[in-house]
Design a protein around this motif. Structure first.
Motif, PDB file in Angstrom:
ATOM      1  N   ASP A  71      38.380  49.180  45.473  1.00  0.00           N
ATOM      2  CA  ASP A  71      38.177  50.449  46.155  1.00  0.00           C
ATOM      3  C   ASP A  71      37.981  50.217  47.651  1.00  0.00           C
ATOM      4  N   ALA A  72      38.472  51.159  48.423  1.00  0.00           N
ATOM      5  CA  ALA A  72      38.313  51.089  49.877  1.00  0.00           C
ATOM      6  C   ALA A  72      38.089  52.494  50.392  1.00  0.00           C
ATOM      7  N   SER A  73      37.580  52.597  51.630  1.00  0.00           N
ATOM      8  CA  SER A  73      37.437  53.912  52.222  1.00  0.00           C
ATOM      9  C   SER A  73      38.819  54.458  52.531  1.00  0.00           C
ATOM     10  N   GLU A  74      38.942  55.772  52.626  1.00  0.00           N
ATOM     11  CA  GLU A  74      40.245  56.392  52.850  1.00  0.00           C
ATOM     12  C   GLU A  74      40.878  55.901  54.153  1.00  0.00           C
ATOM     13  N   THR A  75      40.040  55.593  55.144  1.00  0.00           N
ATOM     14  CA  THR A  75      40.570  55.170  56.436  1.00  0.00           C
ATOM     15  C   THR A  75      41.092  53.736  56.405  1.00  0.00           C
ATOM     16  N   SER A  76      40.663  52.953  55.412  1.00  0.00           N
ATOM     17  CA  SER A  76      41.173  51.583  55.265  1.00  0.00           C
ATOM     18  C   SER A  76      41.852  51.483  53.904  1.00  0.00           C
ATOM     19  N   ARG A  77      42.991  52.139  53.808  1.00  0.00           N
ATOM     20  CA  ARG A  77      43.734  52.305  52.565  1.00  0.00           C
ATOM     21  C   ARG A  77      43.794  51.007  51.768  1.00  0.00           C
ATOM     22  N   GLY A  78      43.277  51.047  50.551  1.00  0.00           N
ATOM     23  CA  GLY A  78      43.291  49.875  49.709  1.00  0.00           C
ATOM     24  C   GLY A  78      44.701  49.510  49.292  1.00  0.00           C
ATOM     25  N   GLU A  79      44.977  48.221  49.199  1.00  0.00           N
ATOM     26  CA  GLU A  79      46.276  47.728  48.784  1.00  0.00           C
ATOM     27  C   GLU A  79      46.141  46.981  47.466  1.00  0.00           C
ATOM     28  N   PRO A  80      47.217  46.930  46.681  1.00  0.00           N
ATOM     29  CA  PRO A  80      47.184  46.079  45.494  1.00  0.00           C
ATOM     30  C   PRO A  80      46.900  44.634  45.903  1.00  0.00           C
ATOM     31  N   PRO A  81      46.392  43.811  44.998  1.00  0.00           N
ATOM     32  CA  PRO A  81      46.001  42.450  45.373  1.00  0.00           C
ATOM     33  C   PRO A  81      47.171  41.498  45.604  1.00  0.00           C
ATOM     34  N   ILE A  82      48.394  41.884  45.217  1.00  0.00           N
ATOM     35  CA  ILE A  82      49.579  41.082  45.479  1.00  0.00           C
ATOM     36  C   ILE A  82      50.660  41.991  46.054  1.00  0.00           C
ATOM     37  N   SER A  83      51.644  41.395  46.708  1.00  0.00           N
ATOM     38  CA  SER A  83      52.715  42.177  47.296  1.00  0.00           C
ATOM     39  C   SER A  83      53.636  42.727  46.214  1.00  0.00           C
ATOM     40  N   GLU A  84      54.465  43.691  46.590  1.00  0.00           N
ATOM     41  CA  GLU A  84      55.413  44.266  45.638  1.00  0.00           C
ATOM     42  C   GLU A  84      56.374  43.193  45.113  1.00  0.00           C
ATOM     43  N   GLY A  85      56.839  42.324  46.012  1.00  0.00           N
ATOM     44  CA  GLY A  85      57.747  41.268  45.594  1.00  0.00           C
ATOM     45  C   GLY A  85      57.097  40.306  44.625  1.00  0.00           C
ATOM     46  N   ALA A  86      55.845  39.927  44.907  1.00  0.00           N
ATOM     47  CA  ALA A  86      55.128  39.017  44.011  1.00  0.00           C
ATOM     48  C   ALA A  86      54.874  39.673  42.657  1.00  0.00           C
ATOM     49  N   PHE A  87      54.614  40.966  42.675  1.00  0.00           N
ATOM     50  CA  PHE A  87      54.395  41.676  41.414  1.00  0.00           C
ATOM     51  C   PHE A  87      55.672  41.695  40.581  1.00  0.00           C
ATOM     52  N   THR A  88      56.801  42.003  41.219  1.00  0.00           N
ATOM     53  CA  THR A  88      58.070  42.029  40.485  1.00  0.00           C
ATOM     54  C   THR A  88      58.396  40.653  39.921  1.00  0.00           C
ATOM     55  N   ASP A  89      58.129  39.603  40.696  1.00  0.00           N
ATOM     56  CA  ASP A  89      58.358  38.244  40.198  1.00  0.00           C
ATOM     57  C   ASP A  89      57.474  37.955  38.982  1.00  0.00           C
ATOM     58  N   LEU A  90      56.235  38.438  39.024  1.00  0.00           N
ATOM     59  CA  LEU A  90      55.325  38.226  37.901  1.00  0.00           C
ATOM     60  C   LEU A  90      55.811  38.971  36.667  1.00  0.00           C
ATOM     61  N   VAL A  91      56.350  40.172  36.867  1.00  0.00           N
ATOM     62  CA  VAL A  91      56.906  40.916  35.736  1.00  0.00           C
ATOM     63  C   VAL A  91      58.068  40.138  35.114  1.00  0.00           C
ATOM     64  N   ARG A  92      58.930  39.585  35.952  1.00  0.00           N
ATOM     65  CA  ARG A  92      60.052  38.790  35.444  1.00  0.00           C
ATOM     66  C   ARG A  92      59.547  37.607  34.610  1.00  0.00           C
ATOM     67  N   SER A  93      58.530  36.927  35.132  1.00  0.00           N
ATOM     68  CA  SER A  93      57.960  35.783  34.428  1.00  0.00           C
ATOM     69  C   SER A  93      57.365  36.222  33.084  1.00  0.00           C
ATOM     70  N   ALA A  94      56.704  37.377  33.094  1.00  0.00           N
ATOM     71  CA  ALA A  94      56.104  37.890  31.858  1.00  0.00           C
ATOM     72  C   ALA A  94      57.177  38.264  30.841  1.00  0.00           C
ATOM     73  N   VAL A  95      58.262  38.878  31.314  1.00  0.00           N
ATOM     74  CA  VAL A  95      59.367  39.233  30.410  1.00  0.00           C
ATOM     75  C   VAL A  95      59.937  37.977  29.753  1.00  0.00           C
ATOM     76  N   GLU A  96      60.125  36.944  30.545  1.00  0.00           N
ATOM     77  CA  GLU A  96      60.668  35.694  30.027  1.00  0.00           C
ATOM     78  C   GLU A  96      59.763  35.136  28.930  1.00  0.00           C
ATOM     79  N   ARG A  97      58.462  35.234  29.140  1.00  0.00           N
ATOM     80  CA  ARG A  97      57.499  34.701  28.161  1.00  0.00           C
ATOM     81  C   ARG A  97      57.513  35.528  26.883  1.00  0.00           C
ATOM     82  N   VAL A  98      57.532  36.847  27.041  1.00  0.00           N
ATOM     83  CA  VAL A  98      57.500  37.721  25.864  1.00  0.00           C
ATOM     84  C   VAL A  98      58.768  37.584  25.035  1.00  0.00           C
ATOM     85  N   ALA A  99      59.895  37.306  25.693  1.00  0.00           N
ATOM     86  CA  ALA A  99      61.193  37.260  25.019  1.00  0.00           C
ATOM     87  C   ALA A  99      61.454  35.956  24.270  1.00  0.00           C
TER      88      ALA A  99
END
Length: 252
Positions: A222-250
């Motif tokens: 959580d952050a104040s509205e004036t210091s907009r909170g960001e996800p803990p990883i970048s969008e690119g890193a998140f997409t890469d993690l999803v790919r890795s997770a898909v590979e594991r599940v499959a």
């Protein structure tokens, strides 16, 4: 997903379909991303499936006493999916980050939480998309009971690019929906807090034809509205993690 209550349970679930157990091949826990493939700075923390189920049951009960605008954007995917989850058909991984140890360029400043759920219960991803896009892209929730009574929660959802190309993204992915949600909560006393998160819901098919629900979330603090909170990883890193997770599940 129009999350009403912040926390792991609100980040992790939703769906329609049957349930069951893996009869052969890789056991269900073996389909989770191993700890050494998580983004740097994240450490797995204990969190049991039965704790998640109890927390989500409470969340769904509270949601019955929450107003939604537009009215047709009341979450439906979670309500269908969560009650079917059991310790036998679902596994869960929760990891938290320490901002002092983050050295990966894909991580953001501040702490956050990663959650991964793999289940043999089939999720209704069409309902997820319906609940968070089009007229439901911006949804206002107004809880009437509990700690958030009197608050006004505005969730703005933005769909992320679909998984395309790369390893483990092909016939294994039956359906995928990745979304960023920016949530701003104005409390009854006038204080404001903001939180941003990524969430991926993916139906993954293994070589033997079994379909698994993969749900992967990354939520910032959580952050104040004036210091907009960001996800803990970048969008690119998140997409890469999803790919890795898909590979594991499959896995077979």
């Amino acid at each position: 997903m129009a999350a009403v209550v912040a926390g792991v349970a609100a980040t992790v679930l939703a769906a329609c379909g049957g349930d069951g157990q893996v009869d052969a091949g890789t056991p269900l826990p073996g389909r989770l991303v191993p700890s050494d493939r998580l983004p740097k700075g994240f450490t797995v923390v204990p969190y049991q499936v039965d704790d998640m189920i109890a927390a989500n049951r409470s969340t769904l009960e509270q949601a019955e006493r929450v107003g939604f605008a537009p009215a047709q954007c009341r979450p439906t995917a979670d309500a269908a999916f969560n009650p079917k989850l059991t310790e036998e058909n679902t596994v869960l991984l929760v990891a938290q980050s320490d901002p002092g140890t983050q050295s990966d360029p894909g991580t953001q400043s501040g702490s956050g939480t990663l959650t991964e759920l793999v289940s043999t219960v089939r999720r209704n991803i069409d309902a997820d998309r319906r609940d968070t896009s089009g007229p439901c892209r911006v949804v206002t929730s107004t809880p009437t009971t509990g700690a958030l009574a009197g608050a006004r929660i505005v969730n703005t959802s933005t769909e992320l690019p679909a998984l395309r190309g790369g390893p483990a993204v092909g016939e294994e992915v039956e359906q995928a929906y990745l979304v960023r949600t920016d949530s701003v909560t104005t409390f009854a006393d006038g204080s404001v807090r903001a939180r941003s998160s990524y969430l991926a819901n993916v139906l993954v098919a293994s070589p033997d034809g079994q379909v698994f629900t993969l749900q992967l979330g990354a939520s910032g603090e959580d952050a104040s509205e004036t210091s907009r909170g960001e996800p803990p990883i970048s969008e690119g890193a998140f997409t890469d993690l999803v790919r890795s997770a898909v590979e594991r599940v499959a896995q077979p």
